[in-house]
Design a protein around this motif. Structure first.
Motif, PDB file in Angstrom:
ATOM      1  N   MET A 115      45.585  27.310  42.857  1.00 59.79           N
ATOM      2  CA  MET A 115      44.656  28.522  42.853  1.00 59.79           C
ATOM      3  C   MET A 115      45.705  29.737  42.848  1.00 59.79           C
ATOM      4  O   MET A 115      46.783  29.543  43.222  1.00 59.79           O
ATOM      5  N   ALA A 116      45.194  30.673  42.113  1.00 54.09           N
ATOM      6  CA  ALA A 116      46.162  31.953  42.003  1.00 54.09           C
ATOM      7  C   ALA A 116      45.345  32.901  42.820  1.00 54.09           C
ATOM      8  O   ALA A 116      44.016  33.011  42.685  1.00 54.09           O
ATOM      9  N   VAL A 117      46.089  33.916  43.483  1.00 55.65           N
ATOM     10  CA  VAL A 117      45.496  35.143  44.224  1.00 55.65           C
ATOM     11  C   VAL A 117      46.223  36.245  43.794  1.00 55.65           C
ATOM     12  O   VAL A 117      47.434  36.164  43.919  1.00 55.65           O
ATOM     13  N   SER A 118      45.463  37.221  43.278  1.00 52.72           N
ATOM     14  CA  SER A 118      45.984  38.562  42.818  1.00 52.72           C
ATOM     15  C   SER A 118      46.474  39.614  44.004  1.00 52.72           C
ATOM     16  O   SER A 118      45.576  39.181  44.981  1.00 52.72           O
ATOM     17  N   VAL A 119      46.960  40.398  43.956  1.00 50.58           N
ATOM     18  CA  VAL A 119      47.367  41.592  45.060  1.00 50.58           C
ATOM     19  C   VAL A 119      46.099  42.103  45.227  1.00 50.58           C
ATOM     20  O   VAL A 119      45.830  42.420  46.300  1.00 50.58           O
TER      21      VAL A 119
END
Length: 57
Positions: free
Chosen positions: A36-40
């Protein structure tokens, strides 16, 4: 998994991190390689569990 990240993140220069499952034991809803990717700003793409771990990531 990176293909599923919204192209807008890259086009806008939004910083993000990628978390990956590297090992599991016992009962696990996702296998190694799940990511999974999490953005700022708090956007999320993908999943590393059945929903109980994502908040900790």
């Amino acid at each position: 998994m990176l293909e599923t990240i919204d192209d807008a993140w890259c086009a806008a220069g939004t910083r993000f991190a990628v978390a990956s499952v590297v090992r599991t034991w016992s009962s696990s809803p996702k296998r190694p390689g799940a990511a999974m990717a999490v953005s700022v700003p708090g956007g999320v793409a993908g999943s590393v569990s059945g929903g109980c771990v994502e908040g900790g990531v």
